[in-house]
Design a protein around this motif. Sequence first.
Motif, short mmCIF file in Angstrom:
data_model
loop_
_atom_site.label_atom_id
_atom_site.label_comp_id
_atom_site.label_asym_id
_atom_site.label_seq_id
_atom_site.Cartn_x
_atom_site.Cartn_y
_atom_site.Cartn_z
N TYR A 67 0.84 -1.19 0.00
CA TYR A 67 0.00 0.00 0.00
C TYR A 67 0.88 1.24 0.00
O TYR A 67 1.97 1.25 0.57
CB TYR A 67 -0.90 0.05 1.24
CG TYR A 67 -1.96 -1.03 1.27
CD1 TYR A 67 -1.67 -2.30 1.76
CD2 TYR A 67 -3.25 -0.77 0.83
CE1 TYR A 67 -2.63 -3.28 1.79
CE2 TYR A 67 -4.23 -1.75 0.86
CZ TYR A 67 -3.91 -3.00 1.35
OH TYR A 67 -4.87 -3.98 1.38
N GLN A 90 0.76 5.17 1.26
CA GLN A 90 0.00 6.06 2.13
C GLN A 90 0.53 7.48 2.00
O GLN A 90 1.72 7.74 2.23
CB GLN A 90 0.06 5.62 3.59
CG GLN A 90 -0.87 6.42 4.50
CD GLN A 90 -0.94 5.89 5.91
OE1 GLN A 90 0.03 5.38 6.45
NE2 GLN A 90 -2.13 6.00 6.53
N LEU A 142 -4.53 5.49 2.39
CA LEU A 142 -3.92 4.20 2.05
C LEU A 142 -4.49 3.71 0.72
O LEU A 142 -5.69 3.47 0.60
CB LEU A 142 -4.24 3.17 3.12
CG LEU A 142 -3.24 2.96 4.24
CD1 LEU A 142 -3.87 2.25 5.40
CD2 LEU A 142 -2.06 2.14 3.73
N LEU A 185 4.65 6.99 2.33
CA LEU A 185 4.96 5.86 3.19
C LEU A 185 4.47 4.61 2.48
O LEU A 185 3.29 4.51 2.12
CB LEU A 185 4.28 6.00 4.55
CG LEU A 185 4.49 4.86 5.55
CD1 LEU A 185 5.97 4.80 5.98
CD2 LEU A 185 3.59 5.04 6.76
N LEU A 219 3.69 0.76 2.70
CA LEU A 219 3.40 -0.23 3.72
C LEU A 219 3.18 -1.60 3.11
O LEU A 219 2.54 -1.73 2.07
CB LEU A 219 2.15 0.16 4.51
CG LEU A 219 2.30 1.37 5.44
CD1 LEU A 219 0.94 1.95 5.78
CD2 LEU A 219 3.03 0.96 6.71
N GLU A 247 -6.97 -11.34 9.26
CA GLU A 247 -6.02 -10.41 9.85
C GLU A 247 -4.85 -10.15 8.92
O GLU A 247 -4.18 -11.08 8.47
CB GLU A 247 -5.47 -10.98 11.16
CG GLU A 247 -6.50 -10.99 12.27
CD GLU A 247 -5.83 -11.19 13.62
OE1 GLU A 247 -5.86 -12.32 14.11
OE2 GLU A 247 -5.27 -10.21 14.15
N ALA A 248 -4.64 -8.89 8.64
CA ALA A 248 -3.47 -8.47 7.88
C ALA A 248 -2.60 -7.66 8.82
O ALA A 248 -3.06 -6.72 9.47
CB ALA A 248 -3.86 -7.63 6.67
N PHE A 262 0.62 -5.24 9.40
CA PHE A 262 1.43 -4.28 8.66
C PHE A 262 2.85 -4.20 9.22
O PHE A 262 3.06 -4.30 10.43
CB PHE A 262 0.80 -2.89 8.71
CG PHE A 262 -0.36 -2.71 7.79
CD1 PHE A 262 -1.64 -3.07 8.19
CD2 PHE A 262 -0.18 -2.20 6.52
CE1 PHE A 262 -2.72 -2.91 7.33
CE2 PHE A 262 -1.25 -2.03 5.65
CZ PHE A 262 -2.52 -2.40 6.06
N GLY A 263 3.78 -3.99 8.31
CA GLY A 263 5.14 -3.64 8.71
C GLY A 263 5.20 -2.17 9.07
O GLY A 263 4.21 -1.44 8.97
N GLN A 264 6.37 -1.72 9.50
CA GLN A 264 6.55 -0.34 9.93
C GLN A 264 6.64 0.63 8.76
O GLN A 264 6.56 1.83 8.95
CB GLN A 264 7.79 -0.21 10.81
CG GLN A 264 7.62 -0.87 12.16
CD GLN A 264 6.44 -0.29 12.92
OE1 GLN A 264 6.33 0.91 13.15
NE2 GLN A 264 5.51 -1.15 13.33
#
Lengths: 110, 113
Positions: free
Chosen positions: B35, B37, B43, B88, B90, B101-102, B104-106
């Motif tokens: 994604y 953002q 997003l 950003l 993601l 459930e997904a 997310f990384g930082q």
Amino acid sequence: QKEVEQNSGPLSVPEGAIASLNCTYSDRGSQSFFWYRQYSGKSPELIMFIYSNGDKEDGRFTAQLNKASQYVSLLIRDSQPSDSATYLCAVNRGNTPLVFGKGTRLSVIA
Amino acid sequence: KAGVTQTPRYLIKTRGQQVTLSCSPISGHRSVSWYQQTPGQGLQFLFEYFSETQRNKGNFPGRFSGRQFSNSRSEMNVSTLELGDSALYLCASSFGLGDTEAFFGQGTRLTVV
């Protein structure tokens, strides 16, 4: 164009109050509905998901879904300053990518 | 259990350059989504990979591409960078397609100058 709409806020509530966050979606084929919380500078984290009409409760959080009216909401009871964040609503049709709203910024005032 | 790891965390690139971002999903997860953002657009979905195959693609130009390896790690590439690509990026990891459930990384913060 499949869209998810959220009021950008900020929504300000006093500590201990109920915060109500709303989301509407345009795709009537949407099957799954998610609420993510994103703190400033951090990545989104899943709070709750809901599939069926009605309410789903998890601790201080309640998700509400009304497919006929195409809206989903998130209630946060006993709001705390640590709940201050941007709340993202997301929907999908099942095996399809999540479509996100732009988020509502919540500010809980101590 | 390790979470989703994205590298690098920050990047500064010049217009016209290309960039490759990496995402290592949670162990056992086979689906990786990317994604973008931005403050104005929120997003936006780029693409989704499952078992090394691109399963879905968002409305982004062909300058944006990706791939997934046999160990489920994924990379995305942006060529001929434009100022508007500053965002950003993601990556989200889930067990399967459309999984509940997904995670997310930082994210990777890309700045194009």
